[in-house]
Design a protein around this motif. Structure first.
Motif, PDB file in Angstrom:
ATOM      1  N   MET A 215       0.818  -1.210   0.000  1.00 24.27           N
ATOM      2  CA  MET A 215       0.000   0.000   0.000  1.00 24.27           C
ATOM      3  C   MET A 215       0.857   1.267   0.000  1.00 24.27           C
ATOM      4  N   GLN A 216       2.016   1.203  -0.604  1.00 28.15           N
ATOM      5  CA  GLN A 216       2.948   2.326  -0.580  1.00 28.15           C
ATOM      6  C   GLN A 216       2.321   3.631  -1.073  1.00 28.15           C
ATOM      7  N   SER A 217       1.429   3.526  -2.063  1.00 32.45           N
ATOM      8  CA  SER A 217       0.881   4.731  -2.678  1.00 32.45           C
ATOM      9  C   SER A 217      -0.360   5.268  -1.964  1.00 32.45           C
ATOM     10  N   TRP A 218      -0.872   4.534  -0.957  1.00 31.86           N
ATOM     11  CA  TRP A 218      -2.084   4.981  -0.270  1.00 31.86           C
ATOM     12  C   TRP A 218      -1.762   6.131   0.689  1.00 31.86           C
ATOM     13  N   ASN A 219      -2.631   7.144   0.711  1.00 34.99           N
ATOM     14  CA  ASN A 219      -2.444   8.285   1.593  1.00 34.99           C
ATOM     15  C   ASN A 219      -3.814   8.834   2.000  1.00 34.99           C
ATOM     16  N   VAL A 220      -3.839  10.021   2.596  1.00 34.05           N
ATOM     17  CA  VAL A 220      -5.106  10.596   3.058  1.00 34.05           C
ATOM     18  C   VAL A 220      -6.075  10.781   1.899  1.00 34.05           C
ATOM     19  N   SER A 221      -5.574  11.253   0.765  1.00 30.61           N
ATOM     20  CA  SER A 221      -6.439  11.462  -0.398  1.00 30.61           C
ATOM     21  C   SER A 221      -7.014  10.147  -0.906  1.00 30.61           C
ATOM     22  N   THR A 222      -6.198   9.086  -0.849  1.00 29.71           N
ATOM     23  CA  THR A 222      -6.675   7.768  -1.280  1.00 29.71           C
ATOM     24  C   THR A 222      -7.853   7.329  -0.423  1.00 29.71           C
ATOM     25  N   TRP A 223      -7.696   7.465   0.885  1.00 29.94           N
ATOM     26  CA  TRP A 223      -8.782   7.066   1.777  1.00 29.94           C
ATOM     27  C   TRP A 223     -10.010   7.933   1.570  1.00 29.94           C
ATOM     28  N   LYS A 224      -9.820   9.215   1.322  1.00 30.42           N
ATOM     29  CA  LYS A 224     -10.963  10.105   1.096  1.00 30.42           C
ATOM     30  C   LYS A 224     -11.740   9.685  -0.138  1.00 30.42           C
ATOM     31  N   ASP A 225     -11.028   9.308  -1.192  1.00 30.18           N
ATOM     32  CA  ASP A 225     -11.682   8.858  -2.427  1.00 30.18           C
ATOM     33  C   ASP A 225     -12.428   7.545  -2.221  1.00 30.18           C
ATOM     34  N   LYS A 226     -11.855   6.667  -1.432  1.00 31.48           N
ATOM     35  CA  LYS A 226     -12.437   5.332  -1.264  1.00 31.48           C
ATOM     36  C   LYS A 226     -13.509   5.276  -0.178  1.00 31.48           C
ATOM     37  N   THR A 227     -13.668   6.341   0.581  1.00 33.16           N
ATOM     38  CA  THR A 227     -14.638   6.336   1.682  1.00 33.16           C
ATOM     39  C   THR A 227     -15.542   7.565   1.628  1.00 33.16           C
ATOM     40  N   SER A 228     -15.918   7.964   0.437  1.00 33.52           N
ATOM     41  CA  SER A 228     -16.651   9.221   0.256  1.00 33.52           C
ATOM     42  C   SER A 228     -17.985   9.252   1.007  1.00 33.52           C
ATOM     43  N   GLU A 229     -18.608   8.084   1.189  1.00 32.25           N
ATOM     44  CA  GLU A 229     -19.912   8.059   1.848  1.00 32.25           C
ATOM     45  C   GLU A 229     -19.808   7.904   3.360  1.00 32.25           C
ATOM     46  N   LEU A 230     -18.615   7.685   3.858  1.00 32.00           N
ATOM     47  CA  LEU A 230     -18.450   7.410   5.285  1.00 32.00           C
ATOM     48  C   LEU A 230     -18.423   8.667   6.136  1.00 32.00           C
ATOM     49  N   GLY A 231     -17.763   9.717   5.657  1.00 36.88           N
ATOM     50  CA  GLY A 231     -17.506  10.900   6.471  1.00 36.88           C
ATOM     51  C   GLY A 231     -18.729  11.499   7.132  1.00 36.88           C
ATOM     52  N   GLN A 232     -19.810  11.724   6.360  1.00 38.37           N
ATOM     53  CA  GLN A 232     -21.002  12.354   6.909  1.00 38.37           C
ATOM     54  C   GLN A 232     -21.650  11.475   7.973  1.00 38.37           C
ATOM     55  N   TYR A 233     -21.760  10.184   7.696  1.00 40.90           N
ATOM     56  CA  TYR A 233     -22.368   9.259   8.659  1.00 40.90           C
ATOM     57  C   TYR A 233     -21.520   9.171   9.918  1.00 40.90           C
ATOM     58  N   TRP A 234     -20.226   9.131   9.737  1.00 42.98           N
ATOM     59  CA  TRP A 234     -19.285   9.064  10.857  1.00 42.98           C
ATOM     60  C   TRP A 234     -19.462  10.273  11.771  1.00 42.98           C
ATOM     61  N   ASN A 235     -19.524  11.468  11.185  1.00 43.29           N
ATOM     62  CA  ASN A 235     -19.625  12.696  11.965  1.00 43.29           C
ATOM     63  C   ASN A 235     -20.988  12.848  12.628  1.00 43.29           C
ATOM     64  N   SER A 236     -22.067  12.464  11.923  1.00 40.22           N
ATOM     65  CA  SER A 236     -23.416  12.633  12.477  1.00 40.22           C
ATOM     66  C   SER A 236     -23.641  11.752  13.698  1.00 40.22           C
ATOM     67  N   ASN A 237     -22.903  10.658  13.802  1.00 42.10           N
ATOM     68  CA  ASN A 237     -23.029   9.755  14.940  1.00 42.10           C
ATOM     69  C   ASN A 237     -21.944   9.961  15.993  1.00 42.10           C
ATOM     70  N   ASN A 238     -21.099  10.965  15.778  1.00 38.19           N
ATOM     71  CA  ASN A 238     -20.055  11.301  16.748  1.00 38.19           C
ATOM     72  C   ASN A 238     -19.138  10.118  17.050  1.00 38.19           C
ATOM     73  N   PHE A 239     -18.816   9.343  16.012  1.00 31.97           N
ATOM     74  CA  PHE A 239     -17.950   8.185  16.204  1.00 31.97           C
ATOM     75  C   PHE A 239     -16.520   8.578  16.559  1.00 31.97           C
ATOM     76  N   SER A 240     -16.154   9.828  16.316  1.00 37.11           N
ATOM     77  CA  SER A 240     -14.787  10.253  16.611  1.00 37.11           C
ATOM     78  C   SER A 240     -14.474  10.198  18.100  1.00 37.11           C
ATOM     79  N   ASN A 241     -15.518  10.179  18.934  1.00 39.73           N
ATOM     80  CA  ASN A 241     -15.298  10.097  20.376  1.00 39.73           C
ATOM     81  C   ASN A 241     -15.696   8.742  20.931  1.00 39.73           C
ATOM     82  N   SER A 242     -15.794   7.733  20.058  1.00 34.40           N
ATOM     83  CA  SER A 242     -16.182   6.391  20.483  1.00 34.40           C
ATOM     84  C   SER A 242     -14.963   5.490  20.637  1.00 34.40           C
TER      85      SER A 242
END
Length: 342
Positions: A215-242
């Motif tokens: 996974m040498q080429s994977w970075n923050v942008s790679t994850w953002k592209d591959k998880t485009s639908e996750l961010g909003q759901y993650w934030n709305s459920n406050n998973f960052s503090n789980s």
């Protein structure tokens, strides 16, 4: 440890624990730093362990011995009976230097995991009723029981992230149910001074690359592209503090663990998802798929990939010994352990 968790634990200590002798004028950082200095190295290592137990009259003595001998920092009750659990909690809070943080693994129900506990309506009943007052009353009732029993946290094991070569898939136990049900429980439990967490399982599909070096080429942008639908759901459920629990790992050499942290854990969790909770690792679940690695190698890898605590339901003596050995032989440094303990 992250600031938010220092605050949560300190608030719990300030409001709920006479054993600790904490005054209301002591700040979270001051209390954490003071307690840390009082711990021996062996006691600090034990704070990294979360012991999953099912207390009964037959096994309670053995459970207490396991916890005290290994200086365990947190306990998750997954079953057993209420009377034995109360005896366990009272014994630990009386004898342990740092009060043990106790959680109940309730899955997707408001009910406690004890076989003998009073039963509130099932999840499906609350959802079909769609009555906010009924749900609120149930949450208040269970919160009162938590306080009486000395249980500090409620663990909702409902979500799972599955990482594959194509990216990340989110699975939720609430996807086909009332969307506000989980959010309502989470919010009101916190208002009632119960630490509500989602045991968010983080696992890898069978087709995922076996080595992080692929996974040498994977970075923050790679994850953002591959998880485009996750961010909003993650934030709305406050998973960052789980609590986020790693349930499986590709089997890779121990010396690739740091690389795994740099290419997966750090860019996905800390940078892209802005994760600020406690990252744990389920030792027993991971061990089942790690045929060639020893207990010690797995434990050291789990620390190196960024885990703050090791969840274990068996072999606790071996896990504790592996953590001590890792520190003694400098597989990880004192400062790494210091941050995780705090």
């Amino acid at each position: 440890m992250k600031k938010v968790w220092q605050m949560i634990f300190a608030i719990y200590m300030l409001t709920a624990s006479a054993h600790a002798g904490v005054g209301n004028n002591i700040s979270a950082d001051t209390w954490v730093n003071s307690m840390y200095q009082k711990l021996t190295v062996a006691e600090r290592i034990g704070q990294l362990i979360d012991f999953r137990v099912e207390p009964t009259s037959e096994n309670i003595v053995d459970i207490i011995d396991d916890i005290t001998n290994n200086h365990v920092g947190s306990v998750t009750i997954t079953g057993g009976d209420a009377e034995a659990s109360v005896l366990l909690i009272n014994s630990l809070q009386e004898h342990m230097k740092v009060p043990v943080f106790v959680s109940a693994d309730v899955q997707k129900s408001l009910n406690l995991p004890f076989a003998s506990s009073t039963q509130l309506p099932k999840t499906s009943t609350f959802i079909k009723a769609n009555d906010s007052l009924l749900l609120s009353s149930g949450i208040d009732q269970i919160s009162g029981i938590y306080h009486k029993l000395g249980i500090n946290g409620s663990l909702l094991s409902l979500h799972e992230m599955v990482i594959s070569d194509d990216g990340l898939i989110l699975k939720s136990g609430f996807q086909d149910e009332l969307p506000t049900y989980f959010q309502s429980i989470n919010k009101q439990l916190q208002q009632n001074q119960i630490v509500s967490n989602t045991d968010f399982h983080f696992r890898f599909s069978n087709d995922f690359v076996s080595s992080p070096k692929a996974m040498q080429s994977w970075n923050v942008s790679t994850w953002k592209d591959k998880t485009s639908e996750l961010g909003q759901y993650w934030n709305s459920n406050n998973f960052s503090n789980s609590i986020l629990t790693i349930k499986s790992l590709p089997e890779f050499p121990e010396n690739e663990a740091v690389h795994f942290n740099k290419k997966i854990v750090n860019p996905l969790l800390w940078k892209y998802l802005q994760y600020g909770g406690v990252l744990s690792a389920d030792f027993d679940a991971i061990k089942k798929n790690q045929y060639s690695n020893s207990h010690a190698e797995i434990v050291r890898s789990l620390i190196k990939i960024g885990s703050d605590k090791i969840v274990v339901s068996s072999d606790i003596d071996q896990v504790y010994a592996a953590l001590m050995n890792g520190l003694d032989n400098r597989y990880f440094k004192q400062n790494e352990i210091k941050g995780k303990v705090k």
